[in-house]
Design an enzyme around this catalytic site. Sequence first.
Site, PDB file in Angstrom:
ATOM      1  N   ARG A 162       0.848  -1.195   0.000  1.00 17.64           N
ATOM      2  CA  ARG A 162       0.000   0.000   0.000  1.00 17.64           C
ATOM      3  C   ARG A 162       0.885   1.247   0.000  1.00 17.64           C
ATOM      4  NH1 ARG A 162      -1.396   1.589   4.619  1.00 17.64           N
ATOM      5  NH2 ARG A 162      -2.374  -0.316   5.365  1.00 17.64           N
ATOM      6  N   TYR A 203     -16.438  16.539 -15.191  1.00 21.07           N
ATOM      7  CA  TYR A 203     -16.742  15.106 -15.207  1.00 21.07           C
ATOM      8  C   TYR A 203     -17.795  14.831 -14.120  1.00 21.07           C
ATOM      9  CZ  TYR A 203     -16.241  10.128 -14.530  1.00 21.07           C
ATOM     10  OH  TYR A 203     -16.496   8.797 -14.388  1.00 21.07           O
ATOM     11  N   ASP A 222      -7.304  18.635 -14.258  1.00 19.94           N
ATOM     12  CA  ASP A 222      -7.599  17.277 -14.721  1.00 19.94           C
ATOM     13  C   ASP A 222      -7.213  17.235 -16.200  1.00 19.94           C
ATOM     14  OD1 ASP A 222      -8.789  14.992 -15.796  1.00 19.94           O
ATOM     15  OD2 ASP A 222     -10.523  15.084 -14.453  1.00 19.94           O
ATOM     16  N   LYS A 242      -8.429   6.077 -19.057  1.00 20.65           N
ATOM     17  CA  LYS A 242      -8.736   6.594 -20.395  1.00 20.65           C
ATOM     18  C   LYS A 242      -7.507   6.477 -21.302  1.00 20.65           C
ATOM     19  CE  LYS A 242     -12.477   7.448 -18.094  1.00 20.65           C
ATOM     20  NZ  LYS A 242     -12.767   8.722 -17.441  1.00 20.65           N
TER      21      LYS A 242
HETATM   22  C1  LIG Z   1     -13.238   9.161 -16.167  1.00 19.30           C
HETATM   23  C2  LIG Z   1     -12.837  10.483 -15.687  1.00 19.30           C
HETATM   24  C3  LIG Z   1     -12.588  10.711 -14.331  1.00 19.30           C
HETATM   25  C4  LIG Z   1     -12.777   9.652 -13.268  1.00 19.30           C
HETATM   26  O1  LIG Z   1     -11.877   8.629 -13.404  1.00 19.30           O
HETATM   27  P1  LIG Z   1     -12.178   7.092 -12.983  1.00 19.30           P
HETATM   28  O2  LIG Z   1     -10.938   6.406 -13.392  1.00 19.30           O
HETATM   29  O3  LIG Z   1     -13.397   6.677 -13.743  1.00 19.30           O
HETATM   30  O4  LIG Z   1     -12.422   7.102 -11.515  1.00 19.30           O
HETATM   31  C5  LIG Z   1     -12.168  11.973 -13.958  1.00 19.30           C
HETATM   32  N1  LIG Z   1     -12.028  12.970 -14.862  1.00 19.30           N
HETATM   33  C6  LIG Z   1     -12.275  12.778 -16.179  1.00 19.30           C
HETATM   34  C7  LIG Z   1     -12.110  13.917 -17.125  1.00 19.30           C
HETATM   35  C8  LIG Z   1     -12.694  11.546 -16.631  1.00 19.30           C
HETATM   36  O5  LIG Z   1     -12.968  11.374 -17.935  1.00 19.30           O
END
Ligand SMILES: *Cc1c(COP(=O)(O)O)cnc(C)c1O
Length: 380
Positions: free
Chosen positions: A46, A98, A170, A195
Amino acid sequence: MRFDTRLIHSGQPADPQTGAVNTPIYLSSTFKQSAPNRHRGFVYSRTANPTRSVLEAALASLESGRAGLAFSSGLGALVTLLEAFPTGSRIVSIDDLYGGTRRLFEHHRKQFGLRIAYVDMRTTDAVAGALDDPADLVYIESPTNPLLKLVDLRAVARLAHRAGAVVAVDNTFATPAVQRPIELGADIVLHSTTKYLGGHSDIVGGALVVKERRAGREFAWLQNAVGAVPSPFDCFLVLRGLHTLGVRMRAHQAGARAVAEVLARDRRVRRVIYPGLASHPQHALARRQMAGYGGIVSVELPGGLRGARRFLKRLKVFTLAESLGGVESLVDHPATMTHASVPRAEREAIGVTDGLLRLSCGIEDPADLADDVRYALGGL
Ligand SMILES: *Cc1c(COP(=O)(O)O)cnc(C)c1O
């Protein structure tokens, strides 16, 4: 070294034990100590795991930060980020977020007394106005999901820092292959590695990269305390994904351009949103702060939900599914899928209507993606 070379080599030396050119998957929860508290930097997985450490070093390099931290999901990264902001902290956030980020912000607002102002950050005046009240964190997505709004990162970071706030971006949609927020003034970059960084729709993961080493130590402490860490196997898959990020992003963008052009030529289409089109209201900003325009195209079809359904039924290459950024093309209906948790009135006020679709263009042949969309338009 240039970016495409760093994707493959940064932070990823051959395994010192065996010479293996790929980072081994260290499936071990714990590590032998030669005497109490005498160890080789790894104690419990962890806290730190050798496969994860390689991924974290690679991510730090690619986002031009001092430290990287990997998490079990993008939201795992976000909740750990929020742990650094005590009760009463004030966040100035972009309004088009998001869906899961907004859901978590609202939960922390109700549960832990976080204060949040949602602002349309396309104009710096709006940001400056929101910063008249003291703020601790300015939280940005650029391009946003699903409306692909852009934020002038350099200008907003300057305003935020003048007001004493930390800036987090982000960068999931752009990826460091296209945009590097820390180079533009941000303090923290967040990713859903689910992604583009993973890139193959086979894992769920997240990351934080920070500009300062000290923040890196603070977040490493929180990462261990909260415990939202990824498995070594998932870390390996993200590393494997990173190796091809450069070539994949070029292919995603070729597909997105082909699709955007087909949509833009159809006069029944209400609105095509792609930062690479001259018709995008912030095209000039995109050219200035991004090295490309990303792989996502949003489109507003005529006929609301029924129009969207007719279009979706005829698609053959694009798969109707949540998520984005994988090698296969996906299409999402935000109003009923990814953004269903945003109240209808708020959703429509910002432009997420029932006729809106978000297309994540994969790395199939761009001509096939264009044909697919052209055929689907025939069903309207
Ligand atoms: C998918 C996404 C998230 C969240 O991520 P997870 O891996 O699904 O928890 C946050 N920000 C953006 C822009 C996303 O597309």
